[in-house]
Design an enzyme around this catalytic site. Structure first.
Site, PDB file in Angstrom:
ATOM      1  N   HIS A  54     -11.227  -1.164   0.522  1.00 14.98           N
ATOM      2  CA  HIS A  54     -12.025  -0.935   1.730  1.00 14.98           C
ATOM      3  C   HIS A  54     -11.858   0.470   2.297  1.00 14.98           C
ATOM      4  O   HIS A  54     -12.467   0.797   3.314  1.00 14.98           O
ATOM      5  CB  HIS A  54     -11.628  -1.983   2.780  1.00 14.98           C
ATOM      6  CG  HIS A  54     -10.196  -1.819   3.210  1.00 14.98           C
ATOM      7  ND1 HIS A  54      -9.135  -2.063   2.361  1.00 14.98           N
ATOM      8  CD2 HIS A  54      -9.644  -1.411   4.374  1.00 14.98           C
ATOM      9  CE1 HIS A  54      -8.004  -1.812   2.988  1.00 14.98           C
ATOM     10  NE2 HIS A  54      -8.289  -1.418   4.214  1.00 14.98           N
ATOM     11  N   ASP A  55     -10.988   1.272   1.687  1.00 12.68           N
ATOM     12  CA  ASP A  55     -10.781   2.645   2.160  1.00 12.68           C
ATOM     13  C   ASP A  55     -11.303   3.686   1.174  1.00 12.68           C
ATOM     14  O   ASP A  55     -11.627   4.812   1.567  1.00 12.68           O
ATOM     15  CB  ASP A  55      -9.278   2.943   2.316  1.00 12.68           C
ATOM     16  CG  ASP A  55      -8.617   2.135   3.400  1.00 12.68           C
ATOM     17  OD1 ASP A  55      -9.274   1.816   4.406  1.00 12.68           O
ATOM     18  OD2 ASP A  55      -7.416   1.817   3.250  1.00 12.68           O
TER      19      ASP A  55
ATOM     20  N   GLU B 225       0.886  -1.160   0.000  1.00 17.77           N
ATOM     21  CA  GLU B 225       0.000   0.000   0.000  1.00 17.77           C
ATOM     22  C   GLU B 225       0.926   1.212   0.000  1.00 17.77           C
ATOM     23  O   GLU B 225       1.616   1.473   0.983  1.00 17.77           O
ATOM     24  CB  GLU B 225      -0.913   0.031   1.232  1.00 17.77           C
ATOM     25  CG  GLU B 225      -1.971   1.109   1.073  1.00 17.77           C
ATOM     26  CD  GLU B 225      -2.592   1.599   2.372  1.00 17.77           C
ATOM     27  OE1 GLU B 225      -3.639   2.243   2.302  1.00 17.77           O
ATOM     28  OE2 GLU B 225      -2.030   1.360   3.460  1.00 17.77           O
TER      29      GLU B 225
END
Ligand code: NOJ
Length: 535
Positions: A332-333, A270
């Site tokens: 999911h963000d 990430e």
């Protein structure tokens, strides 16, 4: 360790497609309203049927859930409401049996305040684990040691009364940052990684891996200016000293060397980093740092030909020759692409899917992308994400993209038992896997057919990208020798000159099989994949 020689076959993560599972919301096997590992096992066949090669599991390790798994209290044990160690082993072996790899989510930047390392660290200045975290004295005259702000807002420092020093947390107060200058921390994570690799996982998605090392002198960040990206301006400072420090690359190289001991294992980072030239550094020389580094400029771009094309071509230019791009539209963000890119419009959602699956690089689908699941609108009372709870209504947080997978339009949605209240409410169940499976014109059928076709096309899997001339708002590119991809990205028609071949996959399924001889014509928000005849 050297990378694969030219004659070796391409690794699975390069030719394959990844799929992110958010375990709490994928499938609930025991009727407690929370998804779990046995639920994932029950649905592995869906992923195989869809054509997925590897899954990334958002955290399944022990967490008090201040940040839903991203505050880890034990890096080598399974969170009880998600399952057991045996469930995890069974998941890995059932996945392998079906040719699917499993990636864990590793969170090395911080732990939970409840992690025994931090419990010890905060107990006294002389504690065994004191230097495992970032502690500092108050500034002269009082207040936090420097001006760093947390990515979740507010100061990144909290005063701990027991010892009179501040600890650093780049996220929630409940997520103290580890001190990655400390060799013992590095060793502890070597052991954690080896633990899971030995258990059969095929690598890790590494949480905010670009920020683990902080400036050793804890210098103030400089103020943001008008020329900075909007998010930097919102924070009021450039993250010069608490992110992207040059020494982070030493750590990533160490992880890469460790992972390279395991055949087939890989790291996807990430990496919320811009510009693309800075992102490219996380690939090292292409063979000694991350295998894949998530591209946030792409996910944050509008679904528009010029903007997306510019980012993709920047990536094509900047990545080292041995580096490999990765493309994703949802997680999911960041909200789901059916909502963020496509504003709920099915035609745009289909175009976005074709783009994602046809660029040069590894596509990562987020659970539900395959059915075009949009974000779910929630009321304040529904919110579970600490960011939504804190900032509603200015920001509703991330729950809308974390609601349960919609397997069926029936009580429980095929996610949980009928009548059970899921941990987050269901979205609009008219968008569901079961109905779309039996509809040859659905988003799911498009996704599956495209993935199946991709598997048989070396050009689409690994062929080089070359942009083609096209009318405004149309993005067209060649992949390898024989594949042309074209997407009209506005309400009006578009065209691409000089295209010869047969339409293999089209968002308008009735076009499949059409022969193109010269100019490819597209309607508004339409995408096609054309294959030239062999020869
Ligand atoms: C990135 C994760 O994806 C996000 O969900 C989490 O809140 C932060 N990192 C902190 O771990």
């Amino acid at each position: 360790m050297p990378g694969p020689a030219a004659s070796e076959p391409d690794p699975w993560w390069k030719t394959g497609v990844l799929y992110q599972i958010y375990p709490r919301s994928f499938a609930d096997s025991d009727g407690d309203g929370v998804g779990d590992l046995p639920g994932i096992i029950d649905h592995l066949d869906h992923l195989v049927w869809l054509g997925i090669d590897g899954v990334w599991l958002s955290p399944v390790t022990v967490s008090p859930n201040a940040d839903w798994g991203y505050d880890v209290a034990d890096f080598t044990a399974i969170q009880p409401d998600l399952g057991t160690a045996e469930d995890f082993d069974r998941l890995v072996s059932e996945a392998r049996r079906r040719g699917l790899r499993v990636l864990m989510d590793l969170v090395p930047n911080h732990t939970s305040v409840e992690h025994p390392w931090f419990v010890d660290s905060r107990s006294s200045r002389a504690a065994r684990h004191r230097s495992w975290y970032v502690w500092a004295d108050p500034a002269p005259g009082g207040g936090p040691p420097n001006n760093w702000v947390s990515s979740f807002g507010g100061s990144a420092w909290t005063l701990d009364d027991t010892t009179g020093q501040y600890y650093l947390h780049n996220h929630l107060v409940e997520q103290p940052d580890l001190n990655w200058w400390n060799e013992e921390v590095r060793q502890a994570f070597d052991e954690i990684m080896a633990y899971w690799l030995d258990r059969g996982v095929s690598g890790f998605r590494i949480d905010v891996c670009n920020i683990i090392i902080k400036d050793a002198l804890l210098r103030d960040n400089p103020p943001a200016t008008e020329s900075d990206p909007l998010d930097v301006q919102l924070f009021g400072q450039r993250p010069v000293y608490n992110a992207n420090r040059p020494e982070v690359h030493e750590v990533i190289r160490r992880w890469r060397a460790l992972v390279d001991r395991y055949p087939d294992a890989m790291l996807v980072g990430e990496t919320p980093v811009e510009p693309i030239a800075a992102l490219a550094r996380y690939y090292g020389n292409g063979n000694d740092e991350l295998h894949l580094a998530f591209d946030f400029p792409f996910i944050s771009a509008p679904l528009a030909a010029d903007e997306m094309r510019a980012i993709v071509e920047d990536v094509e230019r900047e990545l080292p020759a041995a580096g490999w791009p990765v493309w994703t539209g949802s997680n999911h963000d960041m909200s789901r692409f059916a909502s963020r890119w496509a504003a709920g419009d099915p035609a745009r959602t289909r175009v976005a899917l074709v783009i994602l699956l046809c660029l040069r690089g590894t596509p990562v689908l987020y659970q539900g992308d395959e059915i075009g699941q949009p974000d779910t609108e929630l009321t304040q009372a529904d919110l579970r994400d600490p960011l939504g709870v804190l900032y509603f209504p200015a920001y509703a947080g991330r729950d809308g993209m974390r609601t349960p997978m919609q397997w069926r339009d029936a009580p429980g949605a095929g996610f949980t038992a009928p009548g059970v209240r899921p941990w987050l409410p269901f979205g609009d169940l008219s968008c569901n896997v079961e109905d779309q499976r039996s509809d040859p014109d659905s988003m799911l059928s498009l996704a599956r057919d495209l993935l199946a076709w991709r598997k048989g096309s070396t050009d689409l899997q690994t062929g080089p990208y070359r942009a083609l001339e096209a009318t405004p708002d149309t993005w067209a590119w060649r992949r390898g020798r024989r594949v042309t991809v074209a997407a009209a990205m506005s309400d009006g028609p578009g065209s691409v000159p000089g295209v010869e071949g047969t339409i293999r996959i089209a968002t308008d399924r009735s076009r499949q099989g059409q022969v193109v001889n010269g100019t490819l014509e597209l309607g508004g928000w339409e995408a096609v994949v054309v294959e030239a005849d062999d020869g």
